[in-house]
Design an enzyme around this catalytic site. Structure first.
Site, short mmCIF file in Angstrom:
data_model
loop_
_atom_site.label_atom_id
_atom_site.label_comp_id
_atom_site.label_asym_id
_atom_site.label_seq_id
_atom_site.Cartn_x
_atom_site.Cartn_y
_atom_site.Cartn_z
N HIS A 1 2.92 -41.59 -24.07
CA HIS A 1 1.89 -41.37 -23.05
C HIS A 1 1.40 -39.93 -23.06
CE1 HIS A 1 2.55 -45.10 -20.28
NE2 HIS A 1 2.63 -45.40 -21.56
N ARG B 1 8.46 -43.76 -23.86
CA ARG B 1 7.14 -43.96 -23.26
C ARG B 1 6.52 -42.63 -22.87
NH1 ARG B 1 6.91 -46.69 -18.31
NH2 ARG B 1 4.70 -47.00 -18.64
N ASN C 1 1.98 -44.11 -15.45
CA ASN C 1 3.13 -43.22 -15.56
C ASN C 1 4.07 -43.25 -14.36
OD1 ASN C 1 2.33 -42.31 -18.09
ND2 ASN C 1 1.10 -40.64 -17.24
N HIS D 1 9.40 -50.96 -28.14
CA HIS D 1 9.72 -51.91 -27.08
C HIS D 1 11.06 -52.60 -27.28
CE1 HIS D 1 5.30 -52.48 -25.54
NE2 HIS D 1 5.81 -51.30 -25.26
#
Length: 324
Positions: A65, A61, A93, A190
């Site tokens: 991000h 992630r 975050n 995921h």
């Protein structure tokens, strides 16, 4: 004569600039200056993963991000200051919390080859390693990114939210130069994920005027989620939630199989199976894990090319939390 809009011209120009910057990256970038860079990072990542099972999804992630906001420039690692709230303190975050892994890798690299390896490259390599160590594909990470000097929390609001439908996701990815295949493929990250109840509670409680639970979900699975998040203990516990994949510590294609079975946890996940533009890709990856692995590696390389800084627009930070 065909007249092009300013927006279209700007979009094409942005893509050309991104492609030019991407050409500056090289899988052998540190071959002479820091030959053991990948071994050092992999060792740190491996040890961190053994001690904390949440490290892999958080590193993945973090990479997404970081690249999705200002490009792959490690701006997500910068600490907030008295006069600026940085990306890491933006709402999307808050749960990353694996910054210490990058800090540790950077400290070791500064001893081995000072002021050489960028924090942005460390994130990119670490993301590849958490995937591969969990049984997923291996790919050659292109290197040579420079670290950015700006980080703003309000820019994290451009990241996709758990409530996005397929149309919003496709448009958002398109703005970054990423296609529908990249959207579906990168969502496969995921397979290592976990979601808090707050991210999917709208699907299992008062969904709309006609349904209490999202009708696109398998009814038994929806009840399982509802029971998991219903108790007062879980409502008051910020860590309560559910894994996005039944094999959460293994990088595989189980995530897609669950979408086909209508057992996606997040609305954004299930939307990929419910929409005709993305459904066939979900079904293909659910059926052929090897295909998913090949496409995932390709999309990760493509993601890693977003907004790359060269030495004129970035630096190699001595510490990833601060600009030099």
């Amino acid at each position: 004569m065909l007249r092009l809009s300013h927006e279209f011209i700007f979009f094409v120009f942005a893509i050309l600039v991104a492609q030019t910057k991407a050409k500056q990256l090289d899988s052998h970038y540190y071959e002479q200056t820091c030959p053991h860079v990948e071994r050092i990072i992999r060792d740190v990542v491996h040890k961190a993963t053994l001690s904390d099972t949440k490290v892999p999804p958080r590193i993945l992630r973090m990479f997404f991000h970081d690249c999705f906001v200002r490009g792959c420039d490690a701006s997500v690692l910068l600490d907030s200051t008295d006069d600026n709230l940085a990306e890491k303190d933006g709402p999307p975050n808050i749960s990353l919390r694996a910054y210490y892994v990058i800090d540790k890798a950077k400290a070791k690299l500064e001893k081995a080859c000072p002021q050489t390896v960028s924090c942005a490259d460390i994130i990119a390599i670490a993301a590849r390693d958490v995937v591969n160590l969990a049984g997923g594909p291996y790919w050659n990470v292109l290197k040579g990114r420079k670290d950015g000097k700006t980080s703003r929390a309000n820019e994290t609001l451009d990241l996709p939210t758990p409530s996005f439908n397929a149309t919003k996701l496709i448009k958002l990815f398109s703005k970054k130069g990423l296609g529908i295949k990249d959207l579906v493929t990168l969502s496969g990250a995921h397979t290592l994920g976990f979601s808090h109840c707050s991210s999917f509670k709208s699907r299992i409680h008062r969904f709309d005027d006609n349904f209490d639970m999202d009708p696109s979900m398998d009814i038994m699975f929806a009840n399982t989620l509802k029971q998991k998040c219903a108790s007062k203990h879980n409502r008051d516990n910020n860590n309560s939630g559910y894994y996005l994949d039944s094999t959460s510590s293994v990088f595989d294609n189980e995530y897609y199989k669950r979408l086909v079975a209508r057992k996606g946890v997040l609305a954004t996940d299930q939307a990929l199976y419910n929409d005709y533009r993305t459904k066939f890709l979900v079904e293909s990856y659910a059926r052929y894990e090897a295909l998913f692995f090949v496409e995932f590696a390709a999309s990760m390389v493509k993601l890693g090319n977003l907004g790359v800084n060269d030495h004129h627009h970035g630096e190699v930070r001595e510490k990833c939390r601060f600009v030099n």
